[in-house]
Enzyme design. Structure first.
Site, PDB file in Angstrom:
ATOM      1  N   GLU A 150       5.523  34.638   7.753  1.00  0.00           N
ATOM      2  CA  GLU A 150       4.915  33.785   8.779  1.00  0.00           C
ATOM      3  C   GLU A 150       5.822  32.604   9.060  1.00  0.00           C
ATOM      4  OE1 GLU A 150       0.973  32.421   7.788  1.00  0.00           O
ATOM      5  OE2 GLU A 150       0.400  34.368   6.916  1.00  0.00           O
ATOM      6  N   GLU A 154      -5.999  31.468  18.261  1.00  0.00           N
ATOM      7  CA  GLU A 154      -7.260  31.859  17.622  1.00  0.00           C
ATOM      8  C   GLU A 154      -8.255  30.703  17.731  1.00  0.00           C
ATOM      9  OE1 GLU A 154      -6.910  34.698  14.058  1.00  0.00           O
ATOM     10  OE2 GLU A 154      -5.178  33.388  13.832  1.00  0.00           O
ATOM     11  N   LYS A 197     -10.573  29.746  14.716  1.00  0.00           N
ATOM     12  CA  LYS A 197      -9.964  29.367  13.443  1.00  0.00           C
ATOM     13  C   LYS A 197     -10.515  28.019  12.989  1.00  0.00           C
ATOM     14  CE  LYS A 197      -6.738  31.044  10.652  1.00  0.00           C
ATOM     15  NZ  LYS A 197      -5.299  30.921  10.901  1.00  0.00           N
ATOM     16  N   GLU A 221      -4.594  24.344  14.308  1.00  0.00           N
ATOM     17  CA  GLU A 221      -4.817  25.643  13.677  1.00  0.00           C
ATOM     18  C   GLU A 221      -5.190  26.721  14.691  1.00  0.00           C
ATOM     19  OE1 GLU A 221      -4.610  26.959  10.439  1.00  0.00           O
ATOM     20  OE2 GLU A 221      -3.365  25.181  10.269  1.00  0.00           O
TER      21      GLU A 221
END
Length: 499
Positions: A266, A320, A323, A329
């Site tokens: 990641e 997202e 999240k 985030e």
């Protein structure tokens, strides 16, 4: 002396052969914490459109694995943390997991790696004692199925387990995780797998209190006197990413492992954040990911291992919105859930193009649900002052059908967007247009992502608030696409809306 040179050369070949086990690549992580997650077939369509050939799933979703079948896309599947205890405590549970989630899909779905858990040593320390058993049980199931040579087994780790990471030569693993980490490294070495590391220069930069310059975190060019120098090795570092990778190599050396390649599971940069995250911006996210892609694919390597590039998965494909945590985030994605790019990666000079260079395959379309009057006014402007040749929208012409304002506006918006070189701000039309990677072509009405044949009289197009009739190109005035009265009404209508 000659003997020593020969030995050094052989050592270099050995290290290179271990680390360069396959061509370097850039992949993407696919998270699913979206309020409106696209259907697996839509996800795969986006991957194919962007020529993304490597993906990492945070689970082993059956729908995704079926959609990925026969695409050739290389897939990493994951044992989620919530299933780790079961897999790590029972060989038969691990075997069942592999049978259901891997064997039943392979080889139609090109599964190359199984990630067992994610950041377990830091996120789920209570499960740490069974982590290595879980990897061994999963690998044993692959051996039973004769898939252990085709499919690797590893576990992504957080870079926070590496302490004193600069200078890299002083890096070492947190002593509390060594009882698990050493057996883990032995397993990776014995199975010819890789050390998977999550690398986030964004967080290192944010937590450095100004010690790490932003340019150093973003891979931006640095003057020689601005480079970070490891005082022990005299190696020069021009970016945080390389320093973190080399810190991992030195930390492994500290526990006597020198031949395990690093893979970044990641890495990325958020495009939006809270008020206390001023550097979570679209421009910085674009800069980081564009430079990361070029850096990896150009096989630059790191100062410790020059020329030995580290394959990397970008975090992540979609924003997202579900999240947990701060705003940042939710905003690591390259795309929104409808396939619209959050930004256009700057990859025109990267040589071998990464799939997500969307600059040559984006379109401008009318926003779904946009006000019809706003669309009509913007359409009239595009076919007038915008200098778009709207002849294909005439009755009997290829783009007349479907005869509705949204379809006609999409044609005109896209033509203008491409004539303007897809520059920022040219697909807005007062908020009724949006960039998309979905080709709006239909029937004989073909949209080209490479531009239109239309030309500007002065080489430029006017701003959308221009209402001067002199902005109309002669070719438009003479082709009778609309009557002069309609043109005037369109301008007046747009003027009213803009006021």
């Amino acid at each position: 002396m000659e003997t020593n040179k020969a030995l050094l050369f052989l050592l270099f070949l050995t290290v290179s052969s271990v680390f360069a086990y396959e061509d370097v690549f850039i992949g993407v992580n696919i998270g699913t914490e979206l309020s409106d997650m696209p259907h697996p077939t839509q996800v795969v369509a986006l991957l194919k459109a962007q020529q993304i050939r490597h993906v990492r799933l945070f689970n082993a979703d059956r729908g995704m694995l079926l959609a990925l079948a026969n695409t050739g896309i290389k897939v990493v599947v994951s044992v989620p943390n919530e299933q780790l205890l079961g897999v790590g405590q029972s060989n038969s549970t691990a075997a069942n997991w592999v049978a259901q989630n891997v064997v039943s899909h392979y080889p139609a779905t090109n599964i190359t790696t199984i990630c067992v858990g994610s950041e377990v040593l830091s996120a789920l320390p209570n499960a740490a004692p069974i982590l290595v058993n879980a990897l061994k049980f999963v690998h044993s199931a692959l051996v039973t199925s004769n898939l252990d040579r085709q499919i690797k087994v590893s576990t992504p780790l957080a870079s926070t387990i590496i302490l004193d990471s600069f200078p890299p030569s002083q890096a070492f693993f947190n002593h509390t995780v060594k009882p698990v980490l050493v057996p883990l490294l032995k397993f990776l070495q014995s199975t010819n797998s890789f050390f998977m590391l999550n690398v986030y220069p964004y967080y290192d930069y944010m937590q450095s209190n100004g010690v790490i310059p932003l340019d150093y975190a973003l891979f931006k060019p640095l003057a020689a006197n601005k480079e970070a120098v490891d005082s022990n090795t005299l190696l020069h570092y021009t970016n945080v990413f390389d320093a973190m990778i080399d810190a991992a190599y030195f930390a492994m050396e500290d526990v006597n492992f020198t031949n395990i390649p690093v893979m970044v599971s990641e890495s990325g940069w958020p495009s939006l954040g809270e008020s206390n995250e001023p550097d979570a911006t679209i421009d910085n996210a674009n800069t980081y990911n564009s430079n990361l892609i070029k850096h990896v694919l150009n096989k630059t390597g790191t100062p410790k291992h020059p020329g030995i590039a580290v394959s990397t998965y970008i975090y992540e494909l979609y924003n997202e919105d579900n999240k947990a945590g701060p705003l940042s985030e939710k905003n690591w994605g390259l795309f929104s859930n409808n396939g619209t790019p959050v930004y256009i990666l700057r990859l025109t000079e990267s040589g071998s193009m990464f799939a997500n260079d969307t600059s040559n395959n984006t379109y401008c379309a009318a926003k779904e649900g946009a006000d019809s009057k706003m669309l009509q006014a913007a359409l009239d402007w595009a076919c007038g002052p915008g200098k778009v040749d709207c002849a294909p929208l005439l009755q009997g012409e290829p783009c007349y059908e479907p005869d509705n304002v949204a379809a006609h506006a999409t044609y005109a918006f896209d033509a203008y967007y491409h004539m303007m070189g897809r520059t920022p701000g040219t697909c807005d039309f007062n908020g009724v247009a949006t960039i998309t990677t979905t080709n709006p072509s239909h029937g004989s009405c073909v949209f080209s992502s490479l531009g239109r044949n239309g030309t500007f009289l002065n080489g430029t197009a006017p701003a959308m608030d221009s209402t001067s009739s002199s902005a109309y190109p002669a070719q438009y005035l003479n082709n009778n696409v609309f009557s002069t009265a309609l043109i005037i009404l369109g301008i007046l209508g747009l003027s009213v809306i803009l006021l």
